[in-house]
Scaffold this active site. Structure first.
Site, mmCIF file in Angstrom:
data_model
loop_
_atom_site.group_PDB
_atom_site.id
_atom_site.type_symbol
_atom_site.label_atom_id
_atom_site.label_comp_id
_atom_site.label_asym_id
_atom_site.label_seq_id
_atom_site.Cartn_x
_atom_site.Cartn_y
_atom_site.Cartn_z
ATOM 1 N N THR A 288 37.829 38.691 22.960
ATOM 2 C CA THR A 288 39.055 37.931 22.824
ATOM 3 C C THR A 288 39.676 38.317 21.484
ATOM 4 O O THR A 288 38.962 38.643 20.545
ATOM 5 C CB THR A 288 38.700 36.426 22.845
ATOM 6 N N GLY B 233 37.951 28.703 30.211
ATOM 7 C CA GLY B 233 37.727 29.207 28.854
ATOM 8 C C GLY B 233 38.577 28.463 27.839
ATOM 9 O O GLY B 233 39.389 27.592 28.175
ATOM 10 N N ASP B 234 38.403 28.833 26.586
ATOM 11 C CA ASP B 234 39.084 28.114 25.501
ATOM 12 C C ASP B 234 40.450 28.679 25.150
ATOM 13 O O ASP B 234 41.290 27.980 24.584
ATOM 14 C CB ASP B 234 38.213 28.135 24.246
ATOM 15 N N THR C 33 37.083 33.019 18.858
ATOM 16 C CA THR C 33 36.563 33.875 19.916
ATOM 17 C C THR C 33 35.100 33.503 20.130
ATOM 18 O O THR C 33 34.498 32.804 19.323
ATOM 19 C CB THR C 33 36.667 35.372 19.549
ATOM 20 N N GLY C 34 34.556 34.007 21.210
ATOM 21 C CA GLY C 34 33.154 33.706 21.496
ATOM 22 C C GLY C 34 33.031 32.705 22.632
ATOM 23 O O GLY C 34 33.942 32.563 23.450
ATOM 24 N N GLY D 170 33.541 30.096 24.828
ATOM 25 C CA GLY D 170 34.675 29.185 24.917
ATOM 26 C C GLY D 170 34.297 27.727 25.098
ATOM 27 O O GLY D 170 34.950 26.832 24.548
HETATM 28 N N1 GLY Z 1 36.571 32.820 24.206
HETATM 29 C C1 GLY Z 1 36.851 33.338 25.487
HETATM 30 C C2 GLY Z 1 36.232 32.568 26.540
HETATM 31 O O1 GLY Z 1 35.186 31.965 26.361
HETATM 32 O O2 GLY Z 1 36.778 32.532 27.622
#
Ligand code: GLY
Length: 185
Positions: free
Chosen positions: A37, A67-68, A88-89, A91
């Site tokens: 991301t 996701g986040d 990122t990471g 979510g």
């Molecule tokens: N950070 C991206 C996701 O977890 O979808």
């Protein structure tokens, strides 16, 4: 096509107990997928703050997972009075801690972007039961309206710290941050 081949490789390595096998000619055996991301945070010449977060989602995710990244406050939050934050990471962890919102609120309360990034990572470690329990990564980047920058991740290696690329009128520079759980990656 590249994504399809990567997906096939993932299927083939999912289990030793199924019938998926890689092709003998090693058509895509050496190919490594770059994932990630991307947060882009910016401030215009009049001091207006903006940000975006892309998403590659989570490889092999279940259908319908959000996701986040598209959730304001989780993967991204900007506030024109304070600054901007992106994540990122994993979510799910950023959703349940409102990670980017929390980070901006910490800056509003007087924390530097670096302190705020690290405190959000600490919070995610805490809600997951402590350093010995976490087996995923998150990374947070932020800046405040004074132009200070913060970068922190959960996992990391001494020779590969988390970083942000920063472009100003003076050119491009790389700001390295801190991994709170060094050597766990
Ligand atoms: N950070 C991206 C996701 O977890 O979808």
């Amino acid at each position: 096509e590249k994504a399809r081949l990567v997906w096939l490789e993932w299927k083939e390595n999912l289990s030793k107990d199924d019938d998926w096998l890689p092709p003998a000619d090693g058509l895509y055996g050496k190919m490594k997928r770059k994932t990630g991301t991307i947060n882009v945070l910016g401030m215009g010449v009049h001091g207006d703050v903006a940000g975006i977060t892309t998403t590659s989602g989570l490889f092999g995710k279940i259908p319908g997972r959000i996701g986040d990244s598209p959730i304001i406050g989780a993967g991204l939050f900007v506030d024109n009075e304070v600054g901007a934050a992106g994540a990122t990471g994993r979510g799910e962890e950023l959703i349940r801690t409102c990670g980017s919102f929390l980070l901006v609120e910490k800056m509003r309360a007087g924390k530097s972007p670096q302190q705020a990034c690290e405190e959000v990572v600490e919070r995610i470690i805490y809600v997951n039961g402590g350093p010995d329990k976490v087996d995923f990564n998150v990374k947070l980047v932020a800046f405040n309206k004074a132009g200070e920058i913060g970068v922190a991740s959960m996992m990391g290696e001494e020779d590969n710290p988390p970083f942000a690329s920063v472009i100003t009128r003076s050119g491009l520079r790389v700001v390295t941050g801190k991994s709170l759980l060094k050597g766990k990656q």
